[in-house]
Design a protein around this motif. Sequence first.
Motif, PDB file in Angstrom:
ATOM      1  N   GLY A  33       0.828  -1.052  -0.175  1.00 45.96           N
ATOM      2  CA  GLY A  33       0.059  -0.105   0.097  1.00 45.96           C
ATOM      3  C   GLY A  33       1.031   1.430   0.081  1.00 45.96           C
ATOM      4  O   GLY A  33       1.912   1.265  -0.406  1.00 45.96           O
ATOM      5  N   GLU A  34       0.352   2.481   0.468  1.00 40.24           N
ATOM      6  CA  GLU A  34       0.858   3.521   0.380  1.00 40.24           C
ATOM      7  C   GLU A  34       2.108   3.337   1.424  1.00 40.24           C
ATOM      8  O   GLU A  34       1.936   2.942   2.456  1.00 40.24           O
ATOM      9  CB  GLU A  34       0.308   4.694   0.795  1.00 40.24           C
ATOM     10  CG  GLU A  34      -0.647   5.170  -0.276  1.00 40.24           C
ATOM     11  CD  GLU A  34      -1.240   6.549  -0.144  1.00 40.24           C
ATOM     12  OE1 GLU A  34      -1.293   7.026   1.292  1.00 40.24           O
ATOM     13  OE2 GLU A  34      -2.444   7.013  -0.607  1.00 40.24           O
ATOM     14  N   SER A  36       6.050   5.966   2.794  1.00 42.15           N
ATOM     15  CA  SER A  36       6.545   7.123   2.936  1.00 42.15           C
ATOM     16  C   SER A  36       8.387   6.687   3.517  1.00 42.15           C
ATOM     17  O   SER A  36       8.503   5.525   3.883  1.00 42.15           O
ATOM     18  CB  SER A  36       6.134   7.789   4.120  1.00 42.15           C
ATOM     19  OG  SER A  36       6.169   7.393   5.249  1.00 42.15           O
ATOM     20  N   VAL A  67       1.975  10.536  -4.338  1.00 42.82           N
ATOM     21  CA  VAL A  67       0.874  10.735  -4.403  1.00 42.82           C
ATOM     22  C   VAL A  67       0.220  11.975  -3.967  1.00 42.82           C
ATOM     23  O   VAL A  67      -0.911  12.111  -3.913  1.00 42.82           O
ATOM     24  CB  VAL A  67      -0.147   9.394  -3.828  1.00 42.82           C
ATOM     25  CG1 VAL A  67       0.150   8.073  -4.721  1.00 42.82           C
ATOM     26  CG2 VAL A  67       0.233   9.172  -2.485  1.00 42.82           C
ATOM     27  N   THR A  69       0.270  15.107  -0.622  1.00 39.66           N
ATOM     28  CA  THR A  69       0.326  15.328   0.983  1.00 39.66           C
ATOM     29  C   THR A  69      -1.259  15.883   1.098  1.00 39.66           C
ATOM     30  O   THR A  69      -1.365  16.746   0.250  1.00 39.66           O
ATOM     31  CB  THR A  69       1.229  16.019   1.527  1.00 39.66           C
ATOM     32  OG1 THR A  69       1.520  16.833   1.151  1.00 39.66           O
ATOM     33  CG2 THR A  69       2.751  14.986   1.306  1.00 39.66           C
ATOM     34  N   ARG A  76       5.224  12.088   2.923  1.00 33.47           N
ATOM     35  CA  ARG A  76       5.165  12.109   1.624  1.00 33.47           C
ATOM     36  C   ARG A  76       4.935  10.736   0.874  1.00 33.47           C
ATOM     37  O   ARG A  76       5.830   9.958   0.645  1.00 33.47           O
ATOM     38  CB  ARG A  76       6.424  12.681   0.835  1.00 33.47           C
ATOM     39  CG  ARG A  76       6.580  14.242   1.171  1.00 33.47           C
ATOM     40  CD  ARG A  76       7.984  14.673   0.484  1.00 33.47           C
ATOM     41  NE  ARG A  76       8.292  14.427  -1.036  1.00 33.47           N
ATOM     42  CZ  ARG A  76       7.611  15.080  -1.995  1.00 33.47           C
ATOM     43  NH1 ARG A  76       6.955  16.172  -1.663  1.00 33.47           N
ATOM     44  NH2 ARG A  76       7.909  14.793  -3.346  1.00 33.47           N
ATOM     45  N   PRO A  77       3.624  10.370   0.905  1.00 33.25           N
ATOM     46  CA  PRO A  77       3.437   9.282   0.614  1.00 33.25           C
ATOM     47  C   PRO A  77       3.564   8.816  -0.938  1.00 33.25           C
ATOM     48  O   PRO A  77       3.234   9.630  -1.764  1.00 33.25           O
ATOM     49  CB  PRO A  77       1.797   8.805   0.954  1.00 33.25           C
ATOM     50  CG  PRO A  77       1.154  10.089   0.812  1.00 33.25           C
ATOM     51  CD  PRO A  77       2.256  11.061   1.305  1.00 33.25           C
ATOM     52  N   HIS A  78       4.106   7.556  -0.986  1.00 36.64           N
ATOM     53  CA  HIS A  78       4.204   7.129  -2.579  1.00 36.64           C
ATOM     54  C   HIS A  78       3.449   5.685  -2.738  1.00 36.64           C
ATOM     55  O   HIS A  78       2.981   5.061  -1.657  1.00 36.64           O
ATOM     56  CB  HIS A  78       5.696   6.814  -2.778  1.00 36.64           C
ATOM     57  CG  HIS A  78       6.637   7.819  -2.787  1.00 36.64           C
ATOM     58  ND1 HIS A  78       6.769   8.812  -1.582  1.00 36.64           N
ATOM     59  CD2 HIS A  78       7.116   8.586  -3.734  1.00 36.64           C
ATOM     60  CE1 HIS A  78       7.323   9.803  -2.001  1.00 36.64           C
ATOM     61  NE2 HIS A  78       7.756   9.648  -3.362  1.00 36.64           N
ATOM     62  N   VAL A  79       3.357   5.377  -3.908  1.00 41.99           N
ATOM     63  CA  VAL A  79       2.775   3.890  -4.389  1.00 41.99           C
ATOM     64  C   VAL A  79       3.454   3.138  -5.188  1.00 41.99           C
ATOM     65  O   VAL A  79       4.266   3.989  -5.844  1.00 41.99           O
ATOM     66  CB  VAL A  79       1.230   4.046  -4.619  1.00 41.99           C
ATOM     67  CG1 VAL A  79       0.253   4.450  -3.633  1.00 41.99           C
ATOM     68  CG2 VAL A  79       1.242   4.959  -6.039  1.00 41.99           C
TER      69      VAL A  79
END
Length: 93
Positions: A33-34, A36, A67, A69, A76-79
């Motif tokens: 999932g997401e 950071s 993705v 904030t 800083r979330p990423h996928v």
Amino acid sequence: MTTTAALSTDQSKLFFGNSHMFDLVVEIVRIDGEFSAKLLVERTGLPNSIVTSLMRKLRDADFITFVGTAPGERTRPHVINENPWWDAARQYA
């Protein structure tokens, strides 16, 4: 049942060009999932500078996407951007 040994830092460097990329990639697929940089630092024990540098390389290679904030958030979330490399990492993990 066969067990697969983890790649050493030397093997990771030979295969990925970086001693810690293997650990980071495997941890990313384990999160499912997401994620950071902060979460990856906590889960891998790698320094923030290494994690953020490797995440930048993965982003530049289109393996992950930022993705966005929420207002007032610093995380800083990423996928993952799906590709066969992630499938291989999932099988290993």
